[in-house]
Design a protein around this motif. Sequence first.
Motif, PDB file in Angstrom:
ATOM      1  N   GLY A 195       0.330  -1.021   2.327  1.00  0.00           N
ATOM      2  CA  GLY A 195       0.485  -2.474   2.197  1.00  0.00           C
ATOM      3  C   GLY A 195       0.235  -2.981   0.800  1.00  0.00           C
ATOM      4  O   GLY A 195      -0.763  -2.625   0.167  1.00  0.00           O
ATOM      5  N   PRO A 197       0.554  -6.959  -1.044  1.00  0.00           N
ATOM      6  CA  PRO A 197       0.913  -8.357  -0.767  1.00  0.00           C
ATOM      7  C   PRO A 197       2.105  -8.812  -1.600  1.00  0.00           C
ATOM      8  O   PRO A 197       2.171  -8.563  -2.804  1.00  0.00           O
ATOM      9  CB  PRO A 197      -0.357  -9.127  -1.149  1.00  0.00           C
ATOM     10  CG  PRO A 197      -1.046  -8.261  -2.152  1.00  0.00           C
ATOM     11  CD  PRO A 197      -0.721  -6.841  -1.761  1.00  0.00           C
ATOM     12  N   SER A 199       3.209 -12.237  -1.593  1.00  0.00           N
ATOM     13  CA  SER A 199       2.938 -13.563  -1.036  1.00  0.00           C
ATOM     14  C   SER A 199       2.167 -14.381  -2.060  1.00  0.00           C
ATOM     15  O   SER A 199       1.849 -13.897  -3.146  1.00  0.00           O
ATOM     16  CB  SER A 199       2.104 -13.408   0.244  1.00  0.00           C
ATOM     17  OG  SER A 199       0.938 -12.627  -0.032  1.00  0.00           O
ATOM     18  N   TYR A 245       9.003  -1.863   0.853  1.00  0.00           N
ATOM     19  CA  TYR A 245       8.889  -2.855   1.935  1.00  0.00           C
ATOM     20  C   TYR A 245       9.634  -2.377   3.183  1.00  0.00           C
ATOM     21  O   TYR A 245       9.105  -2.417   4.302  1.00  0.00           O
ATOM     22  CB  TYR A 245       9.459  -4.192   1.469  1.00  0.00           C
ATOM     23  CG  TYR A 245       9.530  -5.238   2.565  1.00  0.00           C
ATOM     24  CD1 TYR A 245       8.396  -5.962   2.935  1.00  0.00           C
ATOM     25  CD2 TYR A 245      10.730  -5.487   3.236  1.00  0.00           C
ATOM     26  CE1 TYR A 245       8.445  -6.906   3.946  1.00  0.00           C
ATOM     27  CE2 TYR A 245      10.784  -6.430   4.248  1.00  0.00           C
ATOM     28  CZ  TYR A 245       9.651  -7.139   4.598  1.00  0.00           C
ATOM     29  OH  TYR A 245       9.711  -8.077   5.613  1.00  0.00           O
ATOM     30  N   MET A 249       6.232  -0.331   4.579  1.00  0.00           N
ATOM     31  CA  MET A 249       5.332  -1.454   4.870  1.00  0.00           C
ATOM     32  C   MET A 249       5.825  -2.214   6.100  1.00  0.00           C
ATOM     33  O   MET A 249       6.846  -1.868   6.689  1.00  0.00           O
ATOM     34  CB  MET A 249       5.239  -2.394   3.656  1.00  0.00           C
ATOM     35  CG  MET A 249       4.702  -1.724   2.402  1.00  0.00           C
ATOM     36  SD  MET A 249       4.006  -2.880   1.202  1.00  0.00           S
ATOM     37  CE  MET A 249       5.472  -3.665   0.553  1.00  0.00           C
ATOM     38  N   GLU A 252       4.361  -8.286   7.623  1.00  0.00           N
ATOM     39  CA  GLU A 252       3.179  -9.138   7.445  1.00  0.00           C
ATOM     40  C   GLU A 252       2.786  -9.289   5.982  1.00  0.00           C
ATOM     41  O   GLU A 252       2.118 -10.250   5.599  1.00  0.00           O
ATOM     42  CB  GLU A 252       1.984  -8.585   8.239  1.00  0.00           C
ATOM     43  CG  GLU A 252       1.478  -7.236   7.762  1.00  0.00           C
ATOM     44  CD  GLU A 252       0.282  -6.750   8.576  1.00  0.00           C
ATOM     45  OE1 GLU A 252      -0.849  -7.046   8.179  1.00  0.00           O
ATOM     46  OE2 GLU A 252       0.491  -6.078   9.611  1.00  0.00           O
ATOM     47  N   VAL A 253       3.189  -8.344   5.115  1.00  0.00           N
ATOM     48  CA  VAL A 253       2.791  -8.425   3.700  1.00  0.00           C
ATOM     49  C   VAL A 253       3.384  -9.649   3.016  1.00  0.00           C
ATOM     50  O   VAL A 253       2.899 -10.071   1.967  1.00  0.00           O
ATOM     51  CB  VAL A 253       3.193  -7.151   2.922  1.00  0.00           C
ATOM     52  CG1 VAL A 253       2.533  -5.928   3.531  1.00  0.00           C
ATOM     53  CG2 VAL A 253       4.717  -6.983   2.863  1.00  0.00           C
ATOM     54  N   TRP A 256       0.572 -12.420   3.603  1.00  0.00           N
ATOM     55  CA  TRP A 256      -0.852 -12.118   3.428  1.00  0.00           C
ATOM     56  C   TRP A 256      -1.530 -13.125   2.509  1.00  0.00           C
ATOM     57  O   TRP A 256      -0.952 -13.554   1.491  1.00  0.00           O
ATOM     58  CB  TRP A 256      -1.022 -10.729   2.809  1.00  0.00           C
ATOM     59  CG  TRP A 256      -1.101  -9.616   3.807  1.00  0.00           C
ATOM     60  CD1 TRP A 256      -1.120  -9.731   5.165  1.00  0.00           C
ATOM     61  CD2 TRP A 256      -1.164  -8.216   3.520  1.00  0.00           C
ATOM     62  NE1 TRP A 256      -1.188  -8.481   5.737  1.00  0.00           N
ATOM     63  CE2 TRP A 256      -1.218  -7.543   4.760  1.00  0.00           C
ATOM     64  CE3 TRP A 256      -1.175  -7.472   2.350  1.00  0.00           C
ATOM     65  CZ2 TRP A 256      -1.294  -6.149   4.845  1.00  0.00           C
ATOM     66  CZ3 TRP A 256      -1.249  -6.087   2.430  1.00  0.00           C
ATOM     67  CH2 TRP A 256      -1.308  -5.426   3.674  1.00  0.00           C
ATOM     68  N   ASN A 261      -5.001  -7.723   3.000  1.00  0.00           N
ATOM     69  CA  ASN A 261      -5.068  -6.269   2.827  1.00  0.00           C
ATOM     70  C   ASN A 261      -6.408  -5.705   3.306  1.00  0.00           C
ATOM     71  O   ASN A 261      -6.468  -4.573   3.799  1.00  0.00           O
ATOM     72  CB  ASN A 261      -4.779  -5.876   1.372  1.00  0.00           C
ATOM     73  CG  ASN A 261      -5.378  -6.831   0.389  1.00  0.00           C
ATOM     74  OD1 ASN A 261      -6.284  -7.579   0.736  1.00  0.00           O
ATOM     75  ND2 ASN A 261      -4.887  -6.825  -0.846  1.00  0.00           N
ATOM     76  N   PHE A 264      -6.104  -5.454   7.011  1.00  0.00           N
ATOM     77  CA  PHE A 264      -5.152  -4.373   7.307  1.00  0.00           C
ATOM     78  C   PHE A 264      -5.856  -3.018   7.254  1.00  0.00           C
ATOM     79  O   PHE A 264      -5.688  -2.184   8.152  1.00  0.00           O
ATOM     80  CB  PHE A 264      -4.043  -4.454   6.251  1.00  0.00           C
ATOM     81  CG  PHE A 264      -2.966  -3.423   6.336  1.00  0.00           C
ATOM     82  CD1 PHE A 264      -2.123  -3.348   7.423  1.00  0.00           C
ATOM     83  CD2 PHE A 264      -2.765  -2.532   5.282  1.00  0.00           C
ATOM     84  CE1 PHE A 264      -1.098  -2.411   7.471  1.00  0.00           C
ATOM     85  CE2 PHE A 264      -1.747  -1.604   5.316  1.00  0.00           C
ATOM     86  CZ  PHE A 264      -0.916  -1.536   6.411  1.00  0.00           C
ATOM     87  N   ILE A 273      -3.910   0.590   0.372  1.00  0.00           N
ATOM     88  CA  ILE A 273      -3.720  -0.735  -0.225  1.00  0.00           C
ATOM     89  C   ILE A 273      -4.126  -0.671  -1.695  1.00  0.00           C
ATOM     90  O   ILE A 273      -4.839   0.252  -2.110  1.00  0.00           O
ATOM     91  CB  ILE A 273      -4.555  -1.834   0.486  1.00  0.00           C
ATOM     92  CG1 ILE A 273      -6.049  -1.474   0.475  1.00  0.00           C
ATOM     93  CG2 ILE A 273      -4.049  -2.068   1.890  1.00  0.00           C
ATOM     94  CD1 ILE A 273      -6.939  -2.563   1.058  1.00  0.00           C
TER      95      ILE A 273
END
Length: 436
Positions: A195, A197, A199, A245, A249, A252-253, A256, A261, A264, A273
Amino acid sequence: MKKPDRRVPTRRQFLATTAGATAGMASWLALGKAPAFAQKRELTFLSWNHFVPASDDELRKQAEAFGKVANCTVRVDTMAHLQMPAKVAAEAQSQSGHDMYRTAGADPFLYENLLLSVDDVVEKVGKQGGGWYSFSAESSQTKSGWKSIPWFWISFPGTYNQAHFKKAGFEGPPKTWDELLKMGKVLKKQGNPVGLPISHCSDAHSTYWSVAWSFGAKVLEADGKTPGISSDKTAQVIEWYKELYKDAMEPEVLSWDDAGNNRFMLSGKGSWIHNPVSPYNAALANKQPIADDINHHNSLAGSAGRHSAPPILSLGIWKFSKNQELAKEFVAYLFQKQNYDAWIVASNAFNHPPLKNLADHPIWARNPKFAMLPKEAEYAHPRGWPAKPSDTVQRIDDNYIMTDMVAKAINGMPTKRAMDWAQEQVALAVKGQLKG
């Protein structure tokens, strides 16, 4: 020998004053307010909710101890770190609020004209601590002087679940971002995705800059004025993100926050992570068995080497503060070796000192899972590199340009179009036309 405290009237001064004070006292009583010399000063400090809460407990403990020494109170207010930019911007706009605050990234450049020059305390503290790491110093040193005191930085290693990697047949964690992609595909099929992020959170910044530099990509040219996104290297970065991705992955990432993370990894599902040691520390604090499986390794390398963009936090004092000298004294107090050491211990190795002599703390050698963390300083750059930190860099992060570029490509926008969009946004940031 203990020096007399000049802020506290001596008994003789007090008696001389009270001889003619009767009329004045009536006024104080009428106003319901004590005279200025009798009022206890209050220093106010805005900081974040630390990811290791014991670190905030230690900070407040030291603030209280300083208050007793300096005959004042120190009020430490904390809040969610993603809410801080708006709060700080409001205080800057209104020229009122806390005396000092925890800055992040290139804040000292964004608020260069509103922050107090602190060259004197930087020189004093720096000399005592053996000098500053260059990447932390660059984040505070503007053209008009030091506008903040580097406080700490946070290593950003790879954090992985050893049991999941062993089950997948891997002898150890990845060493490069390309190896992560290959291993991640296997781990996801096993039910243990990796994972990163993608985001609107701070961790997404740290990871994007680290990945981009390792692939040889840039956001700004060295002059700090020319956008440097549109390139084959950035296209490689985007394609790498897209593949990771899709094959390694889960969706949800894309949503986040900075605790995503951590959750996760601690859920037992995640295998890897890019994150500080907070999940491990949380597992230890809560006596979760997964603490035995979590381990760390240095941030990953790419075709252009190993680079890292750790969060760099510092202490800024507003020019509008009426307690400027007291704030400087408090900063110097926090950097006293016994205080800084206690703060490192409270964070359980999360807080890294920006001063070289303070980095010798035994906490990193004592636990093999922490032993590699200080080495992260060798790969660290302030964000914006190869350009110097600037208000432009802070605007780029505050507006999540790089994260949004990757997210747009993942959601179907052609890679070149996503790059062109980001290039235009960075050009606006250079002109100061994006919010900071």
